[in-house]
Design a protein around this motif. Structure first.
Motif, PDB file in Angstrom:
ATOM      1  N   LEU A   5       0.738  -1.295  -0.065  1.00  0.00           N
ATOM      2  CA  LEU A   5       0.069   0.111  -0.037  1.00  0.00           C
ATOM      3  C   LEU A   5       0.704   1.180  -0.141  1.00  0.00           C
ATOM      4  CD1 LEU A   5      -3.058   0.940   0.133  1.00  0.00           C
ATOM      5  CD2 LEU A   5      -2.627   0.885   2.691  1.00  0.00           C
ATOM      6  N   LYS A  19       4.116   1.385  -1.203  1.00  0.00           N
ATOM      7  CA  LYS A  19       4.817   1.616  -2.311  1.00  0.00           C
ATOM      8  C   LYS A  19       3.815   1.939  -3.511  1.00  0.00           C
ATOM      9  CE  LYS A  19       6.571  -2.796  -2.241  1.00  0.00           C
ATOM     10  NZ  LYS A  19       7.420  -3.669  -2.383  1.00  0.00           N
ATOM     11  N   ASN A  20       2.870   1.610  -3.309  1.00  0.00           N
ATOM     12  CA  ASN A  20       1.739   2.180  -4.427  1.00  0.00           C
ATOM     13  C   ASN A  20       1.361   3.545  -4.430  1.00  0.00           C
ATOM     14  OD1 ASN A  20       1.450  -0.510  -5.708  1.00  0.00           O
ATOM     15  ND2 ASN A  20      -0.549  -0.842  -4.831  1.00  0.00           N
ATOM     16  N   THR A  21       1.762   4.278  -3.338  1.00  0.00           N
ATOM     17  CA  THR A  21       1.278   5.845  -3.329  1.00  0.00           C
ATOM     18  C   THR A  21       2.410   6.405  -2.646  1.00  0.00           C
ATOM     19  OG1 THR A  21      -0.036   5.390  -1.291  1.00  0.00           O
ATOM     20  CG2 THR A  21      -1.323   5.945  -3.540  1.00  0.00           C
TER      21      THR A  21
END
Lengths: 905, 373
Positions: free
Chosen positions: B253, B255-257
């Motif tokens: 989570l 890393k995604n944002t």
């Protein structure tokens, strides 16, 4: 036939030339002599026009001697009393002995020489002396001529030069050593020798028997008049190879590059079918294949990381390069090991006349080359080149504070030696080292190195059979060191080494067959990852992922067969055998379950040299070329290929920490198939070359990764990979104008490349199990390279590239978690980033064209990315003040002007 | 280490310093996706709070809370602990759950039932210490902890910052009904306390180390010249040990944002989840519910311990006008955005200043002193 005699050639040229022209004093005199002395006098009235008539007394011989004295003309009589007047050295009017030997009917099988060709041959004879090859008295009506084609100025052998016999649609090409062998009927021929960038040469030969002829041709130095017509038309139409892109160093130099640095890989990107994921990336993609499916050979040495500074510069200095060949579709059977392409870059051997060199100073890098003969007998040549950077000054001007404290260093050097032991034995040695070093923020460093060596021996058994035996070591390793917090200080390393030995035979029994066969063995050794504490305070546990080692052997045989003047076939068969050896520890998993640390049931430890896994299989390479007419050809090819080594990466570009992995019990070798069809034509007289190629490729066992896959220091990567299959198809069109004041090419490619998860125990699906676009799927790509030469000193170049944006996974919705807004993503690669468009221009100004000047200087000015478009490389989303903000990251967001100074001495 | 690698790749990525805003084409979010945030806390200390929302469109700033759902914590021995809806989407219970049971969470919303698997609570070790250090542009706060049994390995932190914030003028006066009066004792509007909760995902693990030791894990940073440390600052760090799978969820989570968007980003990955819809297997859920205890520690930082930090916002313009009492009252009547600031002893007049310079509550915060201060 009688008409083929030397004398007749002269006769037809000389005959009846006085008709319809103004009579000169000499013409009248000849008329009188012929009547008075009952003799036949043959001459070229253009040569005798200005002759003054003197004494008329004495014998005909005296008169002729007096008249012709001082004019450069001479005369002779033949056996039956005819008199020939000509310029230059005397000709033997005798027919060669044994000319009418053997069977008088054989001339019927040889193509007749028409009268027009005799005229041309005559003119050629007067321009060039006739060379005699071989000795009389041999058996048979055919003879084999062999030899080398070289650049007259430097003595460099010319590869892929074409040699044809006038009037015969057959012909041969020189190999990588500049060597050719050709079987021709005995007798007089006019050979046409041509090579890109060189003047076309016409050589008159008189073939008496097997023999050797070494041909030197001149570089097409631009005269003060319009550009000289160079390279033989028809190389693309006639050439057997399809899907081969050849770039000479001249073409590469004309493409403007970053910061004025000529760049091989960047020039490759202007060719059809070759794309890259973005600027500043290391790899390139050929026909929708992944970046690790390309093999880059530098003098037969495998270079694993062919770039410096994250892909901004190629790791090979173009100054030492002779040319590069990129095989995209019909990959010859002697190459293997990668699915998508083989790029063969060869360096020059070195000037064998005198020692010369060049130096270049650009805004970011400096380079030098030196080449020349060694030793008294000039049998050894060397060429060396090196490059280094001094770009640290540039970093000080960056806006990011952490980057300002960084340091960048890279350099490379290459050395190549050639030695002629005897006319039948040649020895070559190459060595290449490149080094990159970045220090970021004074506490993290990243270094990598390529180290390659190779030794090659070429032995000619006979004129038709030769062997090239070579062996060498190719090595690549990197190291990442971090030291921000002493407790966490670490040193992470990766290395790969291969020992590569080859024996390649080439046998050309006649002009119809060109056989090649050979063996190859590669021993791989990989250290996938070692993590060490960087100092004594560090609490980092040392971890080593165990080494991998394997051997890959192959044997191949192939023939290029000229079935007729119109049809040529190439068929090749290659068999490869791969063996993964211990020591090693491999896990066993519960059958039918996704592989993970929760489904491990057992592990097996293998001792050294024990066979762990074997893979083997055949590869087929077939291609054919059909000449529809002299201007158009049709080519069809079908290839299958196998690849045993994989690059493990789940980023879209090759990142500094990507590693290579060998096939093992869970990771199978990649297998590819490609079918291509192409049409090549050279319409009209405009010297345009058009080509259109279409292809369809399938790949099996391509690796994709599960969500959150951990690829660094992972001793069981099989738990994080997904087996996928891929398909790629496309059409490539190229329009090329190689010569003239305005030259260049325009290419357009339409391609799609799609993947689908093909793994029954994946445990995870991508795109619901349907095909999804690969990371490098770019449907439309167009490239333009145009050069215009104003005059001898000034030329400008323009390069323009457009491509569809690469696929990306976009956010579809937002939710709040952990105190901030977060993003929810779409299916993999369901959208595209904005399209890519970039135009560069440069101007080359040469200071002097005097061939005798000691040091030549030239300047290059230009602008990179003229339109200043900030092509996004990456689009990503971050949380900023509890809000989602989207950003696009581009590598070049503005125009960058540059200037470079080049010296050649 | 990952950070180091990302920083390394920044070099190539920002050579020309070019990062620009990017506006996405607007697409409709799938509003049936349920988002569950919260953990099951055992052993007391912090109450159990589960927040339920639905996925919303990209540029829509307001959340879509799920109201009227039924949320229960089920213990292994059959006990049910229901959560009550305090406000739309927020379901809480202040019951103290025993640490010796297994727990699952069950949610019924929109006709669908969602459940997590039964998990044993992770017993979180205590926080060793919180330390801080100051460099040229930041104050950095670190957490240190260890697990002597080397069991926990993965940790997640949240923090709540509280700081004292003062108005420019300390006033003992107020303007009520047209006249200046003295403030009652204790009714002060000079010192306020503000709060902020963590907005980033703070996780760490000790898997690459021999021992389960977390050392110098950055928890928070205060950039100069933040007002948080003008007077006194406090941070309460709450630590929870989590499983490997939970760590992977928060890591992906994050890393995604929270990536810096370098050239070498991995693909955004599918989020793992441990919440499943029992009556519609295709229904998508976002979230991961962990079970465990929470340990806390608090740190104070005084302004006097800092080096070269301002003690008030120099950019505020807080000039006061000085009047006699009558004039001041007149002025204040006509300018309701001013308040009496101070009494001028020589002459008996008053200084009046803009409300924001006098009343600390107008800059956010409350004038009630927290219990722990």
């Amino acid at each position: 036939m009688v008409r083929r005699t030397l004398g007749i050639c002269l006769l037809s040229g000389l005959s009846a030339t006085t008709l319809g022209q103004d009579r000169s004093p000499f013409d009248s005199l000849v008329n009188v002599w012929e009547k008075r002395h009952q003799v036949s006098i043959r001459y070229d009235p253009r040569q005798t026009r200005g002759l003054a008539i003197t004494e008329q007394a004495g014998s005909l011989d005296d008169i002729l001697k007096n008249t012709l004295e001082g004019s450069g003309l001479s005369y002779l009589r033949d056996r039956i009393g005819r008199i020939f007047i000509f310029r230059g050295a005397p000709i033997d009017p005798q027919l060669p002995k044994g000319f009418f030997a053997d069977n008088p009917t054989s001339p019927a099988s040889t193509p007749a020489i028409s009268e027009r060709q005799e005229n041309e041959a005559f003119i050629a004879a007067h321009a060039n002396p006739i060379q005699t090859i071989g000795n009389r008295g041999g058996q048979g009506t055919n003879a084999t001529i062999t030899g080398y084609v070289r650049d007259a100025g430097s003595g460099e052998p010319l590869a892929s030069a074409s040699i044809t016999i006038e009037g015969n649609s057959g012909g041969v090409s020189t190999d990588a050593f500049g060597f050719f062998t050709m079987t021709v009927p005995k007798g007089r021929h006019a050979l046409k020798v041509s090579s890109v960038g060189m003047k076309e040469a016409d050589i008159q030969v008189n073939v008496l028997g097997n023999g050797r002829i070494d041909i030197s041709i001149q570089e097409a130095v631009r005269s003060l008049k319009a550009a000289v017509v160079v390279a033989r038309k028809g190389s693309n139409v006639r050439g057997m190879q399809m899907g081969v892109e050849k770039l000479s160093i001249r073409a590469i130099r004309q493409i403007p590059a970053v910061m004025g640095e000529t760049d091989i890989l960047r020039s490759l990107l202007t060719l059809p079918g070759v794309t890259s994921v973005g600027e500043g990336t290391v790899g390139y993609n050929v026909r929708g294949g992944a970046a690790d499916q390309n093999l880059l050979l530098l003098n037969d040495m495998t270079v694993f990381n062919p770039t410096h500074l994250f892909g901004f510069f190629s790791a090979v200095d173009p100054e030492v390069v002779r040319g590069l060949e990129l095989y995209k579709s019909a990959i010859p059977e002697k190459y293997g090991g990668r699915l998508s392409s083989i790029m063969d870059v060869t360096t020059r051997d070195g000037n064998n006349k005198k020692i010369t060199g060049t130096a270049g100073i650009g805004p970011l890098t400096g380079k030098f080359t030196a080449e020349g003969p060694l030793g008294k007998n000039k049998k050894t040549t060397f060429i060396t080149g090196g490059r280094t950077t001094y770009s640290n000054w540039f970093l000080k001007y960056l806006s990011d504070a952490s980057l300002r404290k960084s340091r960048v260093n890279f350099g490379d050097i290459i050395l190549h030696l050639g030695h002629e032991i005897s006319p039948r034995d040649r020895l070559y040695a190459s060595a290449y080292i490149s080094h990159d070093d970045f220090r970021l923020n004074a506490d993290s460093t990243y270094t990598y190195q390529n180290l390659n060596t190779r030794l090659k021996w070429r032995h000619d058994f006979t004129d038709k059979l030769y062997l090239v035996l070579s062996s060498g070591i190719d090595q690549y390793h990197y190291s990442v060191k971090g030291r921000n917090n002493p407790r966490d200080a670490f040193d992470l390393r990766f290395g790969i080494r291969q020992l590569n030995t080859k024996a390649d035979f080439r046998y050309a029994p006649d002009n119809r067959h060109d056989l090649s066969f050979g063996l190859q063995h590669i021993s791989y050794q990989i250290q996938p990852g070692r993590l060490l504490p960087r100092n004594t305070q560090s609490l980092v546990t040392p971890r080593t992922v165990e080494d991998e080692q394997a051997g890959e052997s192959s044997a191949y045989v192939g023939d290029q067969y000229r079935a007729s003047n119109k049809l040529s076939l190439q068929a090749g068969f290659r068999y490869t055998h791969y063996r993964l050896n211990g020591p090693g520890k491999y896990y066993r998993y519960a059958p039918g379950q996704p592989r993970s640390d929760r489904s491990v049931v057992d592990s097996v430890t293998y001792p050294a040299n024990q066979r762990i896994q074997t893979y083997q299989g055949p590869e087929i390479r077939i291609s054919s070329r059909y000449l529809i007419d002299t201007r158009t050809s049709l080519k069809l090819s079908f290839n299958t290929l196998r690849q045993y080594i994989h690059m493990v990466t789940n980023t879209t570009a090759i990142s500094p920490t990507d590693i290579w992995k060998l096939s093992d019990p869970y990771i199978r070798p990649q297998i590819g198939r490609q079918l291509s069809l192409g049409i090549y034509t050279q319409p009209g007289d405009k010297e345009l070359e058009l080509s259109l190629e279409a292809y369809y490729k399938t790949t099996r066992n391509y690796l994709d990764y599960k969500s959150g896959a951990k690829l660094i220091l992972n001793e069981a990567i099989e738990r994080d990979v997904l087996n996928t299959k891929g398909k790629a198809y496309g059409i490539e069109a190229l329009i090329k104008k190689p010569q003239g004041k305005l030259n260049g090419w325009l290419s357009y490619t339409w391609l799609r490349t799609l993947l689908q998860v093909d793994d029954p125990i994946a445990g995870e699906v991508i795109n619901g199990g349907n095909y999804y676009p690969a990371n490098f799927d770019k449907p439309h790509i167009a490239s333009l390279v145009a050069n215009y030469r104003f005059n001898q000193r000034v030329s400008i170049s323009l390069t323009s590239t457009y491509s569809t944006g690469r696929p990306v996974t976009y956010p579809l919705g937002v939710f709040t978690m952990g105190g901030s807004s977060r993003v929810y993503y779409s299916e993999r690669n369901a959208f595209r980033i904005p399209d890519f468009f970039r135009t560069d221009a440069s101007m080359l100004i040469e200071n002097s064209h005097n061939l005798r000047k000691k040091v030549h200087t030239s300047w290059t000015f230009g602008i990179y990315n003229i339109t200043g478009r900030n092509n996004p490389y990456s689009v990503y989303f971050v949380v900023n003040d509890r809000q989602i903000r989207g950003y696009q990251l581009s590598v070049f967001a503005s125009s960058i002007p540059f200037a470079t100074l080049n010296l050649k001495f | 280490m990952r950070r180091r690698l990302i920083l390394l790749t920044l070099l190539a990525g920002t050579l020309s310093g070019c990062r620009e805003d990017f506006i996405l084409p607007d697409t409709q979010a799938d509003a049936s996706v349920l988002v569950v945030e919260g953990d099951i806390v055992v052993g007391g200390g912090v109450e159990n709070l589960i927040r339920l929302t639905r996925l919303r469109n990209l540029y829509q700033p307001n959340e879509n809370p799920v109201a009227g759902a039924r949320v229960d914590i089920l213990a292994g021995n059959g006990t049910t602990w229901p959560l009550t809806e305090r406000s739309p989407g927020n379901y809480a219970s202040n019951a103290i759950l025993p640490a010796n049971q297994h727990y699952t969470l069950r949610i019924t919303a929109g006709g669908k039932t969602y459940e997590t698997p039964s998990q044993t609570p992770v017993i979180t070790p205590t926080i060793d210490s919180l330390t801080w250090s100051q460099d040229a542009s930041n104050i950095r706060i670190f957490v240190h902890t260890r697990d002597a049994t080397n069991q926990t390995r993965q940790y997640r932190w949240k923090h709540i910052e509280t700081w004292e914030s003062r108005a420019w003028y300390e006033t003992y006066f107020d303007f009520v009904n047209g006249s200046i009066v003295t403030r009652p004792v204790g009714d002060q509007i000079y010192t306020c306390w503000k709060n902020a909760s963590s907005a980033a995902i703070l996780i760490g693990n000790s898997r690459s180390l021999d021992k389960d030791v977390i050392s110098y894990q950055p928890i928070a940073a205060i950039a100069k010249p933040s007002e948080k440390v003008y007077v006194r600052y406090s941070i309460l760090v709450q630590q929870m040990g989590i499983t490997q799978e939970a760590f992977d969820f928060w890591d992906i989570l994050r890393k995604n944002t929270e990536l810096t968007g370098t050239l070498f980003d991995p693909q955004p990955s599918n989020l793992p989840t441990n919440i499943r819809c029992t009556n519609d297997p295709k229904a998508k859920v976002i979230g991961y519910v962990s079970v465990g205890t929470i340990t806390e520690k608090r740190l104070f930082i005084l302004h006097s311990a800092l080096d070269g930090w301002p003690n008030r916002n120099q950019a505020l313009s807080c000039d006061a006008f000085e009047f006699s009492k009558t004039q001041a009252e007149n002025f204040l009547r006509n300018n309701p955005s001013y308040l009496p600031a101070y009494f001028i002893t020589a002459g008996g007049g008053f200084g009046v200043a803009p409300k924001g310079c006098v009343d600390c509550r107008l800059m956010g915060g409350s004038n009630l002193k927290p219990l722990f201060w």
